[in-house]
Design a protein around this motif. Structure first.
Motif, PDB file in Angstrom:
ATOM      1  N   GLU A 380      -0.238 -15.041   5.128  1.00 51.11           N
ATOM      2  CA  GLU A 380      -1.227 -14.694   6.144  1.00 51.11           C
ATOM      3  C   GLU A 380      -1.998 -13.429   5.762  1.00 51.11           C
ATOM      4  OE1 GLU A 380      -3.223 -14.761   9.957  1.00 51.11           O
ATOM      5  OE2 GLU A 380      -2.180 -16.280   8.768  1.00 51.11           O
ATOM      6  N   LEU A 381      -1.324 -12.513   5.101  1.00 40.85           N
ATOM      7  CA  LEU A 381      -1.947 -11.246   4.709  1.00 40.85           C
ATOM      8  C   LEU A 381      -2.605 -11.309   3.340  1.00 40.85           C
ATOM      9  CD1 LEU A 381       0.834  -8.793   5.930  1.00 40.85           C
ATOM     10  CD2 LEU A 381      -1.289  -9.362   7.093  1.00 40.85           C
ATOM     11  N   GLY A 382      -2.575 -12.467   2.712  1.00 38.33           N
ATOM     12  CA  GLY A 382      -3.211 -12.626   1.410  1.00 38.33           C
ATOM     13  C   GLY A 382      -2.429 -12.045   0.257  1.00 38.33           C
ATOM     14  N   GLY A 383      -1.132 -11.870   0.440  1.00 40.05           N
ATOM     15  CA  GLY A 383      -0.297 -11.298  -0.612  1.00 40.05           C
ATOM     16  C   GLY A 383       0.507 -12.359  -1.349  1.00 40.05           C
ATOM     17  N   ARG A 384       1.368 -11.892  -2.235  1.00 33.02           N
ATOM     18  CA  ARG A 384       2.232 -12.793  -2.991  1.00 33.02           C
ATOM     19  C   ARG A 384       3.367 -13.277  -2.104  1.00 33.02           C
ATOM     20  NH1 ARG A 384       6.704 -12.187  -6.601  1.00 33.02           N
ATOM     21  NH2 ARG A 384       6.734  -9.922  -6.220  1.00 33.02           N
ATOM     22  N   GLU A 385       3.609 -14.578  -2.098  1.00 30.59           N
ATOM     23  CA  GLU A 385       4.642 -15.174  -1.246  1.00 30.59           C
ATOM     24  C   GLU A 385       6.006 -15.030  -1.932  1.00 30.59           C
ATOM     25  OE1 GLU A 385       3.485 -19.072   0.397  1.00 30.59           O
ATOM     26  OE2 GLU A 385       1.454 -18.616  -0.305  1.00 30.59           O
ATOM     27  N   GLN A 386       6.524 -13.814  -1.888  1.00 22.71           N
ATOM     28  CA  GLN A 386       7.773 -13.515  -2.595  1.00 22.71           C
ATOM     29  C   GLN A 386       9.006 -13.657  -1.717  1.00 22.71           C
ATOM     30  OE1 GLN A 386       8.187  -9.130  -3.326  1.00 22.71           O
ATOM     31  NE2 GLN A 386       6.168  -9.017  -2.356  1.00 22.71           N
ATOM     32  N   GLY A 387       8.804 -13.718  -0.400  1.00 26.62           N
ATOM     33  CA  GLY A 387       9.946 -13.806   0.492  1.00 26.62           C
ATOM     34  C   GLY A 387      10.682 -12.481   0.606  1.00 26.62           C
ATOM     35  N   MET A 388      11.918 -12.539   1.074  1.00 22.65           N
ATOM     36  CA  MET A 388      12.731 -11.343   1.250  1.00 22.65           C
ATOM     37  C   MET A 388      13.324 -10.879  -0.079  1.00 22.65           C
ATOM     38  SD  MET A 388      12.463 -10.595   4.399  1.00 22.65           S
ATOM     39  CE  MET A 388      13.702  -9.298   4.425  1.00 22.65           C
ATOM     40  N   TYR A 424      17.159   1.038   4.204  1.00 25.68           N
ATOM     41  CA  TYR A 424      17.924  -0.180   4.461  1.00 25.68           C
ATOM     42  C   TYR A 424      16.979  -1.369   4.672  1.00 25.68           C
ATOM     43  CZ  TYR A 424      16.760   1.270   9.211  1.00 25.68           C
ATOM     44  OH  TYR A 424      16.079   1.675  10.332  1.00 25.68           O
ATOM     45  N   PRO A 425      17.417  -2.593   4.334  1.00 26.91           N
ATOM     46  CA  PRO A 425      16.520  -3.754   4.242  1.00 26.91           C
ATOM     47  C   PRO A 425      16.342  -4.478   5.575  1.00 26.91           C
ATOM     48  CG  PRO A 425      18.687  -4.357   3.467  1.00 26.91           C
ATOM     49  CD  PRO A 425      18.773  -2.904   3.844  1.00 26.91           C
ATOM     50  N   ALA A 426      15.460  -3.973   6.426  1.00 28.19           N
ATOM     51  CA  ALA A 426      15.262  -4.564   7.748  1.00 28.19           C
ATOM     52  C   ALA A 426      13.831  -5.043   7.976  1.00 28.19           C
ATOM     53  CB  ALA A 426      15.647  -3.562   8.835  1.00 28.19           C
ATOM     54  N   ASN A 427      13.020  -5.074   6.920  1.00 33.33           N
ATOM     55  CA  ASN A 427      11.647  -5.540   7.086  1.00 33.33           C
ATOM     56  C   ASN A 427      11.227  -6.373   5.881  1.00 33.33           C
ATOM     57  OD1 ASN A 427       9.057  -5.866   8.243  1.00 33.33           O
ATOM     58  ND2 ASN A 427       9.116  -3.800   9.082  1.00 33.33           N
ATOM     59  N   ILE A 428      10.025  -6.888   5.938  1.00 34.12           N
ATOM     60  CA  ILE A 428       9.505  -7.846   4.961  1.00 34.12           C
ATOM     61  C   ILE A 428       8.719  -7.122   3.878  1.00 34.12           C
ATOM     62  CG2 ILE A 428       7.869  -9.775   4.702  1.00 34.12           C
ATOM     63  CD1 ILE A 428       8.646 -10.584   7.601  1.00 34.12           C
ATOM     64  N   PRO A 429       8.890  -7.469   2.610  1.00 36.61           N
ATOM     65  CA  PRO A 429       8.128  -6.824   1.537  1.00 36.61           C
ATOM     66  C   PRO A 429       6.633  -7.149   1.610  1.00 36.61           C
ATOM     67  CG  PRO A 429      10.073  -7.953   0.659  1.00 36.61           C
ATOM     68  CD  PRO A 429       9.920  -8.390   2.089  1.00 36.61           C
ATOM     69  N   GLY A 430       5.839  -6.268   1.025  1.00 34.69           N
ATOM     70  CA  GLY A 430       4.422  -6.539   0.828  1.00 34.69           C
ATOM     71  C   GLY A 430       3.531  -6.334   2.037  1.00 34.69           C
ATOM     72  N   LEU A 431       3.966  -5.538   3.015  1.00 34.43           N
ATOM     73  CA  LEU A 431       3.174  -5.331   4.234  1.00 34.43           C
ATOM     74  C   LEU A 431       2.361  -4.040   4.125  1.00 34.43           C
ATOM     75  CD1 LEU A 431       5.788  -6.376   6.954  1.00 34.43           C
ATOM     76  CD2 LEU A 431       4.290  -7.806   5.538  1.00 34.43           C
TER      77      LEU A 431
END
Length: 546
Positions: A380-388, A424-431
């Motif tokens: 949606e943000l036009g970034g790489r769909e890398q997932g978590m 700590y890992p509580a959010n999505i990369p690439g934002l």
């Protein structure tokens, strides 16, 4: 002018410009080895117990994360969050001092006695105009224009409370001496309070500060961190009103001074260090167009990578403001500092201990639903769909080529007491950060799992400090002999500066009643997603799959 003179002038100009260039010398020598004390069988058993207890508290952690998310409050106005968290701490045996450093929504909670004193901190405030339905992978605000947790500060205090409760049980049974302190990073988005905490002496007896900040991966660092410190300054001007059409020559526009200052700063920006950051908003632009503005104001962030450079940048801003006032024929009023932050420097011994614990905890296991939400939002943000993220972050040492970036007033704490930040890992990369998109994961299983993982690592590091006095000594040896050997903390704040506790009052006054309708009720609903009736995850349908 002959050719020889031209060449001489060019050489002179090059020599003059050298101090302003970024100098990169040979790579620094590797630091000497630092062998932190290992776990014995007893400590391993205590850590396993703490991890299991944090795991059992998942529901309680989730409810705290979701509740604070639903409050969505801006800096200095975190009243619901404050009452909620203080009540939980008191129910769990902590004594709480409220209103510390003259800030109504700041507190210091304490349990235990003796040394070491371990201060657990994390931020609590939200972001303007970042209201967003959690678990929905596109812009869908709960309330249009309202604030929300568009960075993820709703998760850090729950992490620390969970870790503290688990460790507190062990300390009581094992009769371990030590004091746990818990404090909030009030108004961190305004970098508005931590320097005042230091000024008030709230960390004078603290042995170690363990800070926690939301991220999309899991790690710690030591040494100088990439990014900047800053000073946040409001410049206000006063002129004279007149009829803007009938007799404009009789007026003196304060707004002209604001615009002249901004124009002057933007021309000067070209000649500032590449690593600097600066930005502004006009906080007062006058009353109405047909009245020459008597008052106007502009709010600046001046960011640089060292304390002297911050001071220099601030002085440049002051000079341009004075010049703008002279050009507009108005008065420059006394400036107001709205916040400040030192650049960050994290402790090596603490980082090594925390990194070892992070490796034992490992990354959370992300479900297919978690990955679907992450990839849909990234698309949606036009970034790489890398997932978590699937891998732990490597232990990071000092940044060598600091190209600037964001700031956090944990920097002031870090120059007064050995400190680390657990990410700590509580959010999505690439934002993008400071955005509605950063709120989407923060009341979903992604945030719940990441916060629990962080609480496990935090609890284990607390047990290291409580059972290994030599680790505390190593932290202070590094702090005194390396970090502060040549650089000493000096407040950026001036003696008469006071916390800007009125900030965001009008914005929260505008939206709070609407926001109350969406406060999470854990007595009725298992999760905030359930209360809102949101299917997890909610993503846009693909064309042809309607």
């Amino acid at each position: 002018m002959n050719r020889r003179v031209l060449v001489a002038l060019a050489v002179a100009a090059a020599v003059v410009s050298v101090p302003h260039a970024q100098e990169i010398g040979p790579p620094p020598a590797p630091p000497p080895p630092m062998n932190i004390p290992k776990d014995d069988a007893r400590i391993e058993k205590l850590k396993a117990e703490a991890v299991a207890d944090v795991e059992r508290m998942q529901v309680q952690t989730q409810q705290m994360v979701d509740s604070i998310f639903s409050f969505g409050e801006l800096g200095f106005q975190e009243t619901e969050t404050h009452r909620y968290v203080v009540d939980i701490l008191r129910k769990n045996g902590f004594t709480v001092q409220e209103g510390i450093a003259g800030i109504p929504t700041a507190f210091m909670a304490s349990w235990g006695s003796g040394k070491p004193v371990i201060a657990l901190g994390s931020d609590i405030d939200g972001i303007p105009q970042s209201s967003q339905k959690p678990g929905v992978a596109y812009h869908d605000p709960l309330i249009e224009g309202a604030p929300g947790h568009g960075e993820g500060h709703n998760s850090g205090v729950p992490l620390n409370i969970t870790a503290a409760i688990a460790v507190k049980k062990i300390m009581e049974r094992e009769k371990l001496p030590g004091t746990i302190r818990i404090w909030p990073g009030t108004a961190e988005e305004l970098v508005g309070t931590k320097a005042y905490f230091i000024r008030a002496g709230l960390f004078k007896d603290v042995d170690v500060a363990l800070f926690a900040h939301v991220d999309n991966t899991f790690g710690v660092s030591w040494g100088d961190r990439e990014g900047t410190g800053l000073v946040s300054v409001e410049y206000a001007f006063r002129g004279e009103t007149a009829h803007a059409a009938g007799s404009p020559w009789r007026g003196r526009s304060a707004l002209d001074a604001v615009e002249l200052m901004n124009a002057g700063w933007n021309y000067r920006r070209e000649h500032l260090g590449l690593e600097h950051r600066s930005h502004y908003v006009i906080t007062d632009g006058g009353d109405q167009p047909n009245v020459v503005p008597r008052s106007a104001a502009v709010w600046y962030y001046f960011r640089q990578t060292t304390y002297p450079k911050i001071k220099e940048l601030w002085q440049t801003g002051d000079t341009i403001a004075k010049g703008a006032a002279m050009m507009a024929g108005v008065e420059l009023l006394p400036t107001r500092v709205l916040g400040s932050a030192w650049p960050q420097h994290m402790n090596r011994a603490l980082a090594l201990a925390a990194h070892a614990n992070i490796q034992k905890v490992g990354m959370p296991v992300w479900s297919d639903a978690d990955q679907t939400l992450a990839k849909a939002l990234q698309k949606e943000l036009g970034g790489r769909e890398q997932g978590m993220a699937s891998r732990l972050a490597e232990l990071q040492g000092p940044v060598r080529d600091n190209r600037g970036g964001g700031s956090d007033d944990i920097g002031d704490i870090s120059w007064n007491v050995p400190t680390i930040t657990l990410r700590y890992p509580a959010n999505i990369p690439g934002l993008p950060g400071h955005n509605w998109a950063n709120a989407i994961a923060m009341a979903t299983p992604i945030a719940h799992k990441g916060t629990t993982a962080g609480a496990k690592a935090q609890a284990m590091t607390m047990l290291d400090l409580l059972t290994k006095p030599e680790l505390v000594k190593m932290a202070w040896d590094y702090f005194r002999d390396v970090q502060t050997k040549e650089i000493k903390y000096e407040p950026i704040l001036r003696a008469d500066d006071k916390p800007a506790v009125e900030m965001n009052r009008n914005t929260m006054g505008k939206y709070r009643e609407q926001m109350k309708k969406f406060y999470y009720d854990p007595a009725k609903y298992k999760t905030y997603l359930e209360q809102l009736g949101i299917a997890y995850p909610t993503v846009k349908k693909q064309a042809g799959n309607q």
